[in-house]
Design a protein around this motif. Structure first.
Motif, mmCIF file in Angstrom:
data_model
loop_
_atom_site.group_PDB
_atom_site.id
_atom_site.type_symbol
_atom_site.label_atom_id
_atom_site.label_comp_id
_atom_site.label_asym_id
_atom_site.label_seq_id
_atom_site.Cartn_x
_atom_site.Cartn_y
_atom_site.Cartn_z
ATOM 1 N N GLU A 28 0.834 -1.207 0.000
ATOM 2 C CA GLU A 28 0.000 0.000 0.000
ATOM 3 C C GLU A 28 0.868 1.256 0.000
ATOM 4 O OE1 GLU A 28 -0.310 -2.549 2.029
ATOM 5 O OE2 GLU A 28 -2.182 -3.430 1.277
ATOM 6 N N GLY A 29 1.927 1.236 0.824
ATOM 7 C CA GLY A 29 2.832 2.371 0.855
ATOM 8 C C GLY A 29 3.549 2.574 -0.470
ATOM 9 N N PHE A 30 3.903 1.450 -1.110
ATOM 10 C CA PHE A 30 4.550 1.531 -2.423
ATOM 11 C C PHE A 30 3.616 2.158 -3.455
ATOM 12 C CE2 PHE A 30 5.463 -0.125 -6.636
ATOM 13 C CZ PHE A 30 6.826 0.114 -6.756
ATOM 14 N N ALA A 31 2.350 1.712 -3.455
ATOM 15 C CA ALA A 31 1.376 2.236 -4.420
ATOM 16 C C ALA A 31 1.169 3.744 -4.222
ATOM 17 C CB ALA A 31 0.051 1.499 -4.267
ATOM 18 N N GLU A 32 1.089 4.193 -2.955
ATOM 19 C CA GLU A 32 0.883 5.612 -2.668
ATOM 20 C C GLU A 32 2.092 6.431 -3.109
ATOM 21 O OE1 GLU A 32 -0.016 8.546 1.169
ATOM 22 O OE2 GLU A 32 -0.148 6.361 1.374
ATOM 23 N N ALA A 33 3.301 5.929 -2.813
ATOM 24 C CA ALA A 33 4.516 6.657 -3.195
ATOM 25 C C ALA A 33 4.681 6.695 -4.706
ATOM 26 C CB ALA A 33 5.733 6.008 -2.542
ATOM 27 N N LEU A 34 4.291 5.617 -5.391
ATOM 28 C CA LEU A 34 4.407 5.567 -6.844
ATOM 29 C C LEU A 34 3.471 6.579 -7.495
ATOM 30 C CD1 LEU A 34 5.769 4.060 -9.220
ATOM 31 C CD2 LEU A 34 3.794 2.502 -9.230
ATOM 32 N N ALA A 35 2.250 6.702 -6.943
ATOM 33 C CA ALA A 35 1.274 7.633 -7.514
ATOM 34 C C ALA A 35 1.717 9.079 -7.339
ATOM 35 C CB ALA A 35 -0.089 7.427 -6.857
ATOM 36 N N GLY A 36 2.441 9.380 -6.253
ATOM 37 C CA GLY A 36 2.857 10.759 -6.004
ATOM 38 C C GLY A 36 4.295 11.052 -6.356
ATOM 39 N N TYR A 37 4.947 10.113 -7.017
ATOM 40 C CA TYR A 37 6.382 10.259 -7.295
ATOM 41 C C TYR A 37 6.641 11.454 -8.223
ATOM 42 C CZ TYR A 37 11.231 8.843 -8.140
ATOM 43 O OH TYR A 37 12.603 8.791 -8.197
ATOM 44 N N GLY A 38 7.563 12.308 -7.807
ATOM 45 C CA GLY A 38 7.959 13.439 -8.642
ATOM 46 C C GLY A 38 6.998 14.610 -8.622
ATOM 47 N N LYS A 39 5.891 14.473 -7.909
ATOM 48 C CA LYS A 39 4.912 15.553 -7.855
ATOM 49 C C LYS A 39 5.194 16.451 -6.664
ATOM 50 C CE LYS A 39 1.181 12.793 -9.924
ATOM 51 N NZ LYS A 39 -0.178 12.241 -9.705
ATOM 52 N N GLN A 40 5.071 17.752 -6.881
ATOM 53 C CA GLN A 40 5.216 18.697 -5.789
ATOM 54 C C GLN A 40 3.966 18.645 -4.909
ATOM 55 O OE1 GLN A 40 7.710 20.610 -4.856
ATOM 56 N NE2 GLN A 40 9.073 20.088 -6.570
ATOM 57 N N PRO A 41 4.142 18.548 -3.595
ATOM 58 C CA PRO A 41 2.949 18.550 -2.727
ATOM 59 C C PRO A 41 2.186 19.861 -2.877
ATOM 60 C CG PRO A 41 4.953 18.846 -1.429
ATOM 61 C CD PRO A 41 5.386 18.492 -2.823
ATOM 62 N N GLU A 42 0.878 19.753 -2.956
ATOM 63 C CA GLU A 42 0.056 20.955 -3.116
ATOM 64 C C GLU A 42 0.124 21.823 -1.870
ATOM 65 O OE1 GLU A 42 -3.903 20.299 -4.285
ATOM 66 O OE2 GLU A 42 -3.411 19.105 -6.052
ATOM 67 N N LYS A 43 0.309 23.115 -2.094
ATOM 68 C CA LYS A 43 0.343 24.042 -0.979
ATOM 69 C C LYS A 43 -1.072 24.323 -0.494
ATOM 70 C CE LYS A 43 4.501 26.525 -2.503
ATOM 71 N NZ LYS A 43 5.044 27.852 -2.888
ATOM 72 N N PRO A 44 -1.230 24.542 0.809
ATOM 73 C CA PRO A 44 -2.549 24.965 1.285
ATOM 74 C C PRO A 44 -2.992 26.223 0.558
ATOM 75 C CG PRO A 44 -1.089 24.447 3.127
ATOM 76 C CD PRO A 44 -0.245 24.424 1.890
ATOM 77 N N ALA A 45 -4.290 26.346 0.314
ATOM 78 C CA ALA A 45 -4.809 27.464 -0.478
ATOM 79 C C ALA A 45 -4.381 28.808 0.085
ATOM 80 C CB ALA A 45 -6.332 27.384 -0.546
#
Length: 467
Positions: free
Chosen positions: A105-122
């Motif tokens: 599960e952790g692998f799947a979550e990390a793979l989906a978000g790999y290389g993406k910048q975390p969204e900043k709070p509005a």
């Protein structure tokens, strides 16, 4: 515990034409799971990847195959030009990062978000969201007045931005003019960098024409005062200062100041009434038991009790009233939260008129922490209390305006005028400025001196000359 391993898997179970998916085969603790890369290739391309897993030979000249190899094993540039790790490389990086904490599960979550910048709070990018976030913070701290003003500033700016034409959206917000004007426009985001002196000047002008919403939908907006503009923009400035402090906005982009945009200050409108008008209000006899009488009594209570504002009157509790000694003692709500230490209590001596008002409108529940007047209750939220006081002020002002009309008084008779009239009466009776300041609950003389704008110029000059 054995570390997880990752290999490539050519999934020929589902063939689309001559194409099949490349999947990541992850093996951990005798269990295997497949994860899609989204890449479809031919059997010949798969054979090419199998042969070159150790490295891309320089003899490979086919550009499409070289790019395929980079997407799978190496690094490539995506549509935006950003460099990305290939499928197998990113999977191996994730496995190494998870180490002995690996889960599928952790692998799947990390793979989906790999290389993406975390969204900043509005609130870190959107000025309106920042105003509402500050309002929520003030609300939770019990500073309801400030919370409401942050909300009102956000709503006002939202209306202003929504009123923009396509050309104004492009000028102020850098939003391209749409080619198809028939489609509805998405709501515009007001970012910190949009807050320029030109934007603020245009907002001020718009506020003076359309800033005040009508009470009914059938009527059109009217102009707001510069005082209102100043209140809203001081709250905006506070949020901008927070953004600069937190590194969300450059100091060079600060839009306020002498050489940029100057927030308007409200005019020092004379609020104090002449003694003759005050005497008329004292002598007026309203209909007993009515809202008119209650409004008249509240105005006089404020006037006689050191110009106490309506918030302090509504929040007055029985333990602050000493009928035997003939006085009330309270701390101004306006300074109770902003000045935690060295708060000077205000002592107002009761007169026959104010004692009668307490007896006439005071609550039956005389427990120490119960409210004297029947407007607030302990089970109300702070926000509800604030709104209730606001309604009491509105109703009192309405009836005092009617009384003024009946008495032929041309001056303003709102609740604030009672406070200024109290100060004026003290000044004209030659009371020292320090005494007036203490009676009003001011923490410094400069605040009291600002009240002198409500007095006749000659009287003010004569008094100040004695300082």
């Amino acid at each position: 515990m054995q570390p997880a391993t990752v290999t490539l898997f050519y999934d020929t179970r589902r063939v689309s034409g001559n194409l099949s998916f490349i999947r990541l085969s992850v093996y951990h603790e005798r269990r295997q799971r497949l994860f899609s890369t989204g890449e479809k290739i031919t059997p010949d391309e798969w054979k090419f990847l199998e042969r070159t897993k150790g490295g891309l030979p320089g003899t490979v000249k086919d550009e499409q195959r070289r790019q395929l190899w980079q997407r799978v094993y190496g690094q490539y540039r995506d549509g935006s030009g950003k460099k990305q790790d290939g499928y197998l490389r990113r999977a191996q990086v994730i496995v190494d990062q998870l180490a002995d904490k690996f889960t599928f599960e952790g692998f799947a979550e990390a793979l989906a978000g790999y290389g993406k910048q975390p969204e900043k709070p509005a609130e870190q990018t959107d000025l309106l969201a920042a105003l509402l976030a500050k309002a929520a913070s003030m609300d939770s701290a019990g500073r309801i007045g400030n919370a409401l003003n942050y909300e009102l500033a956000a709503k006002s700016l939202r209306r202003f931005v929504d009123s923009f034409s396509d050309e104004e959206r492009k000028e102020f917000l850098n939003i391209p003019i749409p080619r198809r004007t028939s489609q509805p426009r998405p709501a515009a985001t007001l970012r910190y960098e949009h807050l320029t002196p030109e934007f603020l000047t245009t907002y001020e002008q718009w506020m003076q024409h359309f800033g005040k919403l009508p009470k009914t939908e059938k009527k059109q907006p009217t102009g707001a005062t510069l005082t209102t503009v100043g209140i809203y923009l001081r709250h905006v400035r506070s949020v901008v200062n927070d953004a600069i402090e937190n590194g969300l906005m450059s100091r060079d982009a600060y839009p306020f100041g002498r050489t940029k945009y100057v927030i308007p200050a409200g005019a020092n409108v004379k609020k104090a009434l002449p003694k003759a008008d005050i005497d008329k209000i004292k002598a007026y006899e309203p209909t007993p038991g009515t809202t008119e009488q209650r409004s008249h009594d509240l105005w006089l209570f404020s006037y006689f009790c050191n110009g106490a504002n309506m918030t302090d009157i509504c929040r007055l509790t029985w333990n602050q009233v000493d009928l035997k000694e003939g006085k009330i003692t309270f701390i101004r709500q306006k300074t109770a939260r902003s000045k935690k230490q060295n708060q000077t209590p205000i002592v107002a001596h009761l007169r026959p008129e104010t004692t009668a008002i307490i007896q006439r409108w005071g609550t039956a529940d005389k427990r120490p922490n119960s409210y004297v007047f029947p407007f607030l209750s302990a089970d109300m939220t702070e926000r509800r209390k604030k709104l209730t006081v606001k309604q009491v002020v509105k109703l009192t002002n309405k009836w005092m305006s009617k009384i003024a009309e009946t008495l032929g008084i041309e001056g303003d008779t709102d609740t604030y005028s009672a406070r200024h009239s109290f100060a004026t009466s003290l000044l004209k009776s030659k009371a020292p400025l320090a005494f007036i300041s203490k009676s009003l609950g001011h923490t410094n003389l400069k605040t009291t001196e600002s009240y002198l704008g409500s007095f006749d110029d000659e009287e003010a000059k004569a008094f100040l000359s004695a300082l």
